[in-house]
Scaffold this motif. Structure first.
Motif, PDB file in Angstrom:
ATOM      1  N   GLY A   1      16.229  19.440  38.358  1.00 17.81           N
ATOM      2  CA  GLY A   1      15.673  20.604  37.672  1.00 17.81           C
ATOM      3  C   GLY A   1      15.337  21.729  38.638  1.00 17.81           C
ATOM      4  O   GLY A   1      14.818  21.502  39.723  1.00 17.81           O
ATOM      5  N   ALA A   2      15.657  22.949  38.238  1.00 17.08           N
ATOM      6  CA  ALA A   2      15.407  24.122  39.076  1.00 17.08           C
ATOM      7  C   ALA A   2      13.910  24.324  39.310  1.00 17.08           C
ATOM      8  O   ALA A   2      13.116  24.236  38.384  1.00 17.08           O
ATOM      9  CB  ALA A   2      15.999  25.364  38.427  1.00 17.08           C
ATOM     10  N   ARG A   3      13.549  24.578  40.536  1.00 14.56           N
ATOM     11  CA  ARG A   3      12.165  24.859  40.899  1.00 14.56           C
ATOM     12  C   ARG A   3      11.737  26.171  40.218  1.00 14.56           C
ATOM     13  O   ARG A   3      12.517  27.115  40.147  1.00 14.56           O
ATOM     14  CB  ARG A   3      12.083  24.977  42.426  1.00 14.56           C
ATOM     15  N   PRO A   4      10.492  26.262  39.704  1.00 16.44           N
ATOM     16  CA  PRO A   4      10.072  27.447  38.943  1.00 16.44           C
ATOM     17  C   PRO A   4       9.927  28.717  39.784  1.00 16.44           C
ATOM     18  O   PRO A   4      10.008  29.813  39.250  1.00 16.44           O
ATOM     19  CB  PRO A   4       8.731  27.045  38.322  1.00 16.44           C
ATOM     20  N   THR A   5       9.690  28.594  41.091  1.00 19.44           N
ATOM     21  CA  THR A   5       9.622  29.763  41.969  1.00 19.44           C
ATOM     22  C   THR A   5      10.458  29.462  43.204  1.00 19.44           C
ATOM     23  O   THR A   5      10.688  28.305  43.546  1.00 19.44           O
ATOM     24  CB  THR A   5       8.176  30.070  42.413  1.00 19.44           C
ATOM     25  N   GLN A   6      10.889  30.497  43.868  1.00 20.86           N
ATOM     26  CA  GLN A   6      11.703  30.358  45.074  1.00 20.86           C
ATOM     27  C   GLN A   6      12.791  29.297  44.900  1.00 20.86           C
ATOM     28  O   GLN A   6      12.943  28.379  45.702  1.00 20.86           O
ATOM     29  CB  GLN A   6      10.826  30.060  46.287  1.00 20.86           C
TER      30      GLN A   6
ATOM     31  N   PRO B   1      14.322  31.300  39.310  1.00 17.98           N
ATOM     32  CA  PRO B   1      15.426  30.966  38.400  1.00 17.98           C
ATOM     33  C   PRO B   1      15.788  32.141  37.478  1.00 17.98           C
ATOM     34  O   PRO B   1      16.959  32.402  37.255  1.00 17.98           O
ATOM     35  CB  PRO B   1      14.885  29.777  37.590  1.00 17.98           C
ATOM     36  N   GLN B   2      14.770  32.853  36.979  1.00 22.20           N
ATOM     37  CA  GLN B   2      15.030  33.970  36.072  1.00 22.20           C
ATOM     38  C   GLN B   2      15.837  35.073  36.772  1.00 22.20           C
ATOM     39  O   GLN B   2      16.735  35.656  36.166  1.00 22.20           O
ATOM     40  CB  GLN B   2      13.724  34.562  35.520  1.00 22.20           C
ATOM     41  N   GLN B   3      15.540  35.343  38.029  1.00 23.38           N
ATOM     42  CA  GLN B   3      16.293  36.348  38.774  1.00 23.38           C
ATOM     43  C   GLN B   3      17.734  35.921  38.994  1.00 23.38           C
ATOM     44  O   GLN B   3      18.615  36.763  39.145  1.00 23.38           O
ATOM     45  CB  GLN B   3      15.615  36.632  40.124  1.00 23.38           C
ATOM     46  N   ALA B   4      17.973  34.610  39.024  1.00 29.50           N
ATOM     47  CA  ALA B   4      19.337  34.084  39.183  1.00 29.50           C
ATOM     48  C   ALA B   4      20.014  33.870  37.837  1.00 29.50           C
ATOM     49  O   ALA B   4      21.144  33.395  37.779  1.00 29.50           O
ATOM     50  CB  ALA B   4      19.301  32.774  39.966  1.00 29.50           C
ATOM     51  N   GLY B   5      19.331  34.208  36.739  1.00 30.41           N
ATOM     52  CA  GLY B   5      19.929  34.094  35.411  1.00 30.41           C
ATOM     53  C   GLY B   5      19.843  32.716  34.791  1.00 30.41           C
ATOM     54  O   GLY B   5      20.664  32.354  33.958  1.00 30.41           O
ATOM     55  N   CYS B   6      18.853  31.906  35.183  1.00 30.35           N
ATOM     56  CA  CYS B   6      18.690  30.594  34.561  1.00 30.35           C
ATOM     57  C   CYS B   6      17.213  30.323  34.296  1.00 30.35           C
ATOM     58  O   CYS B   6      16.362  31.161  34.578  1.00 30.35           O
ATOM     59  CB  CYS B   6      19.339  29.489  35.383  1.00 30.35           C
ATOM     60  N   ASN B   7      16.922  29.176  33.762  1.00 30.50           N
ATOM     61  CA  ASN B   7      15.559  28.818  33.363  1.00 30.50           C
ATOM     62  C   ASN B   7      14.946  27.822  34.338  1.00 30.50           C
ATOM     63  O   ASN B   7      15.656  26.975  34.882  1.00 30.50           O
ATOM     64  CB  ASN B   7      15.562  28.185  31.967  1.00 30.50           C
ATOM     65  N   PRO B   8      13.620  27.889  34.538  1.00 35.47           N
ATOM     66  CA  PRO B   8      12.971  26.850  35.326  1.00 35.47           C
ATOM     67  C   PRO B   8      13.261  25.475  34.704  1.00 35.47           C
ATOM     68  O   PRO B   8      13.251  25.330  33.495  1.00 35.47           O
ATOM     69  CB  PRO B   8      11.481  27.200  35.226  1.00 35.47           C
ATOM     70  N   GLY B   9      13.554  24.506  35.530  1.00 35.85           N
ATOM     71  CA  GLY B   9      13.854  23.169  35.041  1.00 35.85           C
ATOM     72  C   GLY B   9      15.316  22.951  34.682  1.00 35.85           C
ATOM     73  O   GLY B   9      15.735  21.829  34.433  1.00 35.85           O
ATOM     74  N   ALA B  10      16.121  24.031  34.658  1.00 39.04           N
ATOM     75  CA  ALA B  10      17.546  23.904  34.317  1.00 39.04           C
ATOM     76  C   ALA B  10      18.246  22.998  35.322  1.00 39.04           C
ATOM     77  O   ALA B  10      17.883  22.940  36.491  1.00 39.04           O
ATOM     78  CB  ALA B  10      18.210  25.280  34.305  1.00 39.04           C
ATOM     79  N   THR B  11      19.264  22.283  34.862  1.00 39.29           N
ATOM     80  CA  THR B  11      20.019  21.399  35.749  1.00 39.29           C
ATOM     81  C   THR B  11      21.353  22.008  36.183  1.00 39.29           C
ATOM     82  O   THR B  11      22.059  21.435  36.996  1.00 39.29           O
ATOM     83  CB  THR B  11      20.272  20.039  35.083  1.00 39.29           C
ATOM     84  N   PHE B  12      21.693  23.170  35.636  1.00 39.11           N
ATOM     85  CA  PHE B  12      22.909  23.881  36.052  1.00 39.11           C
ATOM     86  C   PHE B  12      22.665  25.370  35.907  1.00 39.11           C
ATOM     87  O   PHE B  12      22.029  25.818  34.955  1.00 39.11           O
ATOM     88  CB  PHE B  12      24.121  23.470  35.201  1.00 39.11           C
ATOM     89  N   CYS B  13      23.164  26.118  36.860  1.00 41.60           N
ATOM     90  CA  CYS B  13      22.996  27.566  36.843  1.00 41.60           C
ATOM     91  C   CYS B  13      24.237  28.188  37.470  1.00 41.60           C
ATOM     92  O   CYS B  13      24.826  27.630  38.398  1.00 41.60           O
ATOM     93  CB  CYS B  13      21.751  27.940  37.638  1.00 41.60           C
ATOM     94  N   SER B  14      24.623  29.345  36.980  1.00 40.91           N
ATOM     95  CA  SER B  14      25.767  30.068  37.505  1.00 40.91           C
ATOM     96  C   SER B  14      25.415  31.552  37.543  1.00 40.91           C
ATOM     97  O   SER B  14      24.851  32.082  36.585  1.00 40.91           O
ATOM     98  CB  SER B  14      26.976  29.818  36.597  1.00 40.91           C
TER      99      SER B  14
END
Length: 146
Positions: free
Chosen positions: A67-72, A93-106
């Protein structure tokens, strides 16, 4: 004959013990592999750039089993041809276009070498962090030319 009986008896105990270990009951448990850290992949990444311009946009894919870390969540670092770090930024995560806790981001990014910066091989490293502070990174080598 006695020796054969002992071997069969020992094999029977071993098989019973192993079966109890994986039966899902409260008497045993499963051995779980440790969670995997994040992985970063570049899709259609450039290999060169003209000084004073940007590369075409390319895609960065991040797999985060923990899961994506909520900050940094994402760290971006740039190193000049001498190996000196000239840029270091963190993104949520929001700046990278995904959600905190997400398991995949692009997300998409590009790479720019400003006028006056040296020619040579630059390093562009992206590191992702999960909720357990495990990290994974990928470094892209980009040749800057005149």
């Amino acid at each position: 004959m006695q020796r054969t009986a002992l071997i069969l008896l020992a094999t029977g105990f071993l098989a019973t013990g192993l079966a109890a270990c994986g039966d899902g009951g409260s008497s045993g448990g499963s051995i779980l592999p440790p969670p995997q850290g994040p992985t970063v992949s570049f899709i259609n990444a450039p290999t060169s750039v003209r000084v004073g311009t940007s590369t075409p946009a390319f895609t960065v894919q991040v797999s985060v089993p923990g899961g994506a870390r909520p900050t940094q969540f994402i760290e971006l670092e740039t190193f000049n041809p001498s190996g000196v770090r000239v840029q270091r930024e963190f993104f949520s995560p929001q700046q990278a276009g995904c959600n905190p806790g997400a398991t995949f981001c692009s997300f998409s990014t590009d790479f720019r070498v400003a006028l006056g910066d040296p020619i040579g091989v630059w390093q562009f490293r992206i590191t992702a962090f999960d909720q357990q502070n495990r990290s994974g990174s990928q470094t892209l080598l980009i040749t800057a030319f005149q």
